[in-house]
Design a protein around this motif. Structure first.
Motif, mmCIF file in Angstrom:
data_model
loop_
_atom_site.group_PDB
_atom_site.id
_atom_site.type_symbol
_atom_site.label_atom_id
_atom_site.label_comp_id
_atom_site.label_asym_id
_atom_site.label_seq_id
_atom_site.Cartn_x
_atom_site.Cartn_y
_atom_site.Cartn_z
ATOM 1 N N LEU A 101 0.832 -1.206 0.000
ATOM 2 C CA LEU A 101 0.000 0.000 0.000
ATOM 3 C C LEU A 101 0.871 1.262 0.000
ATOM 4 N N SER A 104 -9.375 -4.298 10.723
ATOM 5 C CA SER A 104 -10.216 -4.980 9.752
ATOM 6 C C SER A 104 -11.121 -5.980 10.457
ATOM 7 N N THR A 130 -2.195 -2.305 10.043
ATOM 8 C CA THR A 130 -1.779 -1.874 8.724
ATOM 9 C C THR A 130 -1.542 -0.358 8.664
ATOM 10 N N GLY A 131 -2.442 0.420 9.275
ATOM 11 C CA GLY A 131 -2.298 1.874 9.250
ATOM 12 C C GLY A 131 -1.018 2.336 9.929
HETATM 13 N N1 LIG Z 1 -6.358 -4.734 1.315
HETATM 14 C C1 LIG Z 1 -6.503 -3.504 1.824
HETATM 15 N N2 LIG Z 1 -6.876 -2.472 1.029
HETATM 16 C C2 LIG Z 1 -7.047 -1.227 1.535
HETATM 17 N N3 LIG Z 1 -6.874 -0.934 2.828
HETATM 18 C C3 LIG Z 1 -6.508 -1.914 3.679
HETATM 19 C C4 LIG Z 1 -6.287 -3.248 3.223
HETATM 20 N N4 LIG Z 1 -5.934 -3.997 4.289
HETATM 21 C C5 LIG Z 1 -5.941 -3.167 5.358
HETATM 22 N N5 LIG Z 1 -6.290 -1.911 4.993
HETATM 23 C C6 LIG Z 1 -6.453 -0.735 5.874
HETATM 24 O O1 LIG Z 1 -5.834 -0.988 7.120
HETATM 25 C C7 LIG Z 1 -6.797 -0.930 8.183
HETATM 26 C C8 LIG Z 1 -6.404 -1.877 9.302
HETATM 27 O O2 LIG Z 1 -6.392 -3.213 8.859
HETATM 28 P P1 LIG Z 1 -5.785 -4.398 9.754
HETATM 29 O O3 LIG Z 1 -4.386 -4.050 10.061
HETATM 30 O O4 LIG Z 1 -5.905 -5.621 8.901
HETATM 31 O O5 LIG Z 1 -6.641 -4.500 10.980
HETATM 32 C C9 LIG Z 1 -8.127 -1.198 7.520
HETATM 33 O O6 LIG Z 1 -9.191 -0.648 8.274
HETATM 34 C C10 LIG Z 1 -7.941 -0.507 6.162
HETATM 35 O O7 LIG Z 1 -8.160 0.892 6.262
#
Ligand SMILES: Nc1ncnc2c1ncn2[C@@H]1O[C@H](COP(=O)(O)O)[C@@H](O)[C@H]1O
Ligand SMILES: Cc1cc2nc3c(=O)[nH]c(=O)nc-3n(C[C@H](O)[C@H](O)[C@H](O)COP(=O)(O)OP(=O)(O)OC[C@H]3O[C@@H](n4cnc5c(N)ncnc54)[C@H](O)[C@@H]3O)c2cc1C
Lengths: 257, 326
Positions: free
Chosen positions: A102, A120, A128-129
């Motif tokens: 990303l 997520s 991820t952020g």
């Molecule tokens: N495949 C993806 N595409 C776009 N944004 C993502 C993706 N995976 C994670 N994110 C972003 O990262 C945030 C946290 O995800 P996570 O770390 O999986 O809990 C999500 O709420 C999305 O804003």
């Protein structure tokens, strides 16, 4: 103010989950999809900031072609354009690898702000952020429930545990992870849906170096959680019978009535 | 070579929080299974006395990492300080509680090592010289066993309640070592933490709580639930989305960002049972769940469950309770 919003597509919350033959993931064929809940609020916040301060809202989503539905919906609600990082197996990336892909996809955008959801609904990594911020060299704040962009930097309200809050000030550009429920999400209007058809969706391939980086956590098995209590199910599908039985148990066993 | 387990202990307003002791219990359990030593780390400024209290636990050592920029929590400050500590100690595992504070900096810390965190774990079990971590996915509907790969350290956070704080072994003779850590530029400026309004209702004193979730669909349906609460002589409470929507005031919210309660009876109506809700009510003596989805995680902790439509169950239950009370 130019804002990039990261939006992930996830399986529908109410879906009945079945485990695949290998026992390593769910049967994805069963699923219908929707936008990750907190990402919807991240988009709403970006649109509100644009209405107040002008600028542009760019949506970025990573995944197979089906994620176009999330992108199109975001464009219909008012986002200006979109970046789609296309790949079928990207959902399996661990959060570091996902953030890496990303980061390469949005790095060249001259953004003032990056918004993500706080976690997520499928994998629930909640990372991820924050990793994305580090890879882009940005300051960040998580679990944000209010954004004030009237000053030079950004003043944000963070949620802490047990009803406590805290304000932070940061310079721009920066990254925020947005909490669910902080505003009322707008619906797409018919006009918005028509306008969306003309908006740009740029498809990009994931940066190779990024997908090549090894995953640091691999799921070997998934299963239904072990119950911590022996639940007595009452009524067997009959609501009235269940209710009557429950009232009786609350009197004789739990001794509450 | 990387060795041992490093556990991060979190404090706020001059006290360690309970989940830190749970993390110590998790680290000790892993230490026993892997036959590795456990070192605790405390970050702060002018906190040496507090660090001393951790030494009561069965630990190899307590590290107190000091820098004046650590007087207040910031992700920049904590990530820099912890990075320094981890590089010095070179542990095989870094164990942390999955709190809001850790969520805020741990992924940043891990990414300095080109890694991510195995987050929000419920268990860690040694197997074939490695460790299997179990974590909940799909909003609590499934568990996943996860194995780490790549170079150490492995970063893992543990869910509140995954291990018991009172099971953290004490035998208190760990030495406290103070070290100075380097912290670079801190870009975010925190203001003092605050509570919104003094809470008007203290649900922690209620014996009976009737809580409602998104299954109620609309504010106009709340009367149904109120009638049941009245019949039972209990207080009304809710999951977060109900309070976010303004259908009930925020001081009726149960969960990690709301109130924590332990009534004699907790009735959960149309609540799925996300972990952030469960941590606020799982210690209730008797838990009743009404949900149309048999797989809803709320049933995992319920004593009595009715799988069905709350719009049918609740009026019937209100009636039945009234009758029994006559
Ligand atoms: N495949 C993806 N595409 C776009 N944004 C993502 C993706 N995976 C994670 N994110 C972003 O990262 C945030 C946290 O995800 P996570 O770390 O999986 O809990 C999500 O709420 C999305 O804003
Ligand atoms: C950092 C953070 C902090 C949070 N803090 C809190 C907190 O303090 N408190 C809190 O509650 N949540 C909190 N949450 C949110 C939490 O993760 C869940 O999203 C929330 O608890 C879900 O609320 P719910 O169960 O009411 O809604 P849903 O998850 O949408 O569940 C609704 C349930 O109702 C059932 N249902 C629907 N219709 C009917 C019907 N007619 N009859 C019977 N059942 C029906 C469905 O099957 C479903 O199980 C937090 C989340 C995060 C990430």
């Amino acid at each position: 103010m130019k804002t990039v919003v990261l939006m992930k597509q996830v399986g529908n919350k109410d879906a009945v989950l079945r485990i695949n033959k290998e026992g390593t993931w769910i049967e994805e064929g069963d699923l219908s999809y929707e936008v990750n809940e907190s990402d919807g609020y991240a988009l709403e916040e970006a649109l509100r900031l644009k209405e107040k301060h002008g600028g542009e809202v760019v949506v970025c989503s990573m995944g197979p072609q089906r994620v176009k539905s999330v992108i199109k919906d975001a464009l219909a609600r008012g986002a200006d354009r979109a970046i789609h990082v296309v790949g079928d197996d990207l959902a399996r990336l661990s959060p570091f690898a996902a953030a890496k892909v990303l980061s390469e996809a949005i790095r060249s955008e001259q953004f003032d702000l990056v918004l993500t959801g706080l976690q997520s609904d499928d994998n629930g990594y909640a990372q991820t952020g924050v990793i994305l911020a580090e890879l882009l060299g940005l300051p960040h704040a998580t679990i944000v429930i209010e954004v004030d962009a009237s000053g030079e930097g950004l003043r944000v309200k963070r949620e802490l545990e047990n009803g406590w809050y805290q304000w932070y000030t940061m310079p721009r550009p920066c990254l925020l992870t947005i909490q669910s429920g902080i505003s009322q999400i707008r619906y797409a209007t018919l006009k918005g849906i028509m306008a969306a058809k003309k908006k740009e969706i740029r498809e990009v391939a994931p940066a190779e170096a990024a997908t090549a980086s090894t995953s640091h956590q691999r799921i070997t098995k998934i299963y239904f959680p072990q119950k911590s209590k022996q639940t007595q199910y009452l009524g067997d599908g009959n609501a009235r019978a269940g209710a009557a039985e429950l009232a009786e148990r609350l009197r004789t066993e739990a001794r509450i009535i | 070579m990387s060795k041992g387990i490093l556990v991060f202990a979190e404090h706020r307003a001059g006290a360690f929080n309970k989940t830190s002791f749970e993390a110590i219990a998790a680290a000790q359990s892993l230490g026993r299974e892997l036959q590795q030593t456990v070192t605790a780390v405390v970050l702060g400024a002018g906190m040496a006395n507090l660090a001393q209290t951790i030494a009561a636990y069965k630990l190899d050592k307590v590290l107190y990492a000091e820098n004046e920029k650590l007087a207040e929590y910031t992700p920049d400050g904590y990530a820099d300080a912890m990075e320094g500590v981890v590089r010095t100690i070179d542990p095989q595992y870094v164990v942390m509680p999955h709190t809001y504070l850790v969520r805020d900096f741990a992924p940043k810390l891990a990414s300095r090592f080109g890694k991510d965190v195995i987050s929000d774990c419920l268990r860690a079990t040694a197997s074939d010289g490695g460790v299997i971590f179990s974590r909940r996915i799909f909003l609590g509907k499934m568990d996943a066993d996860v194995i780490p790969s790549g170079e150490p350290p492995v970063f893992a956070t543990f869910q509140s309640g995954a291990y018991r704080a009172d099971q953290a072994a004490k035998d208190g003779s760990a030495a406290v070592e103070t070290i100075a850590v380097e912290v670079g530029e801190v870009r975010m400026q925190p203001e003092p933490a605050f509570q919104e309004v003094k809470q008007a209702v203290d649900l922690s004193k209620a014996d009976i709580i009737v809580a409602v979730g998104r299954g109620i669909k609309g504010q106009e349906n709340l009367a149904l639930v109120e009638q049941l609460a009245q019949a039972l002589g209990g207080e009304l409470a809710a999951s977060r989305p109900i309070c976010d929507a303004g259908w009930l005031p925020i001081d009726r919210q149960i969960g990690s960002s709301g109130q924590t309660v332990a009534p004699k009876l907790y009735v959960a109506l149309g609540i799925s049972g996300a972990i952030q809700h469960l941590v606020g009510m799982k210690n209730a003596t008797t838990i009743v769940a009404v949900n149309k989805d048999r797989e809803a995680p709320i049933f995992d902790i319920a004593d009595y469950g009715i799988v069905g439509d709350l719009f049918e169950v609740v009026p019937a239950l209100t009636e039945a309770v009234k009758k029994l009370k006559e």
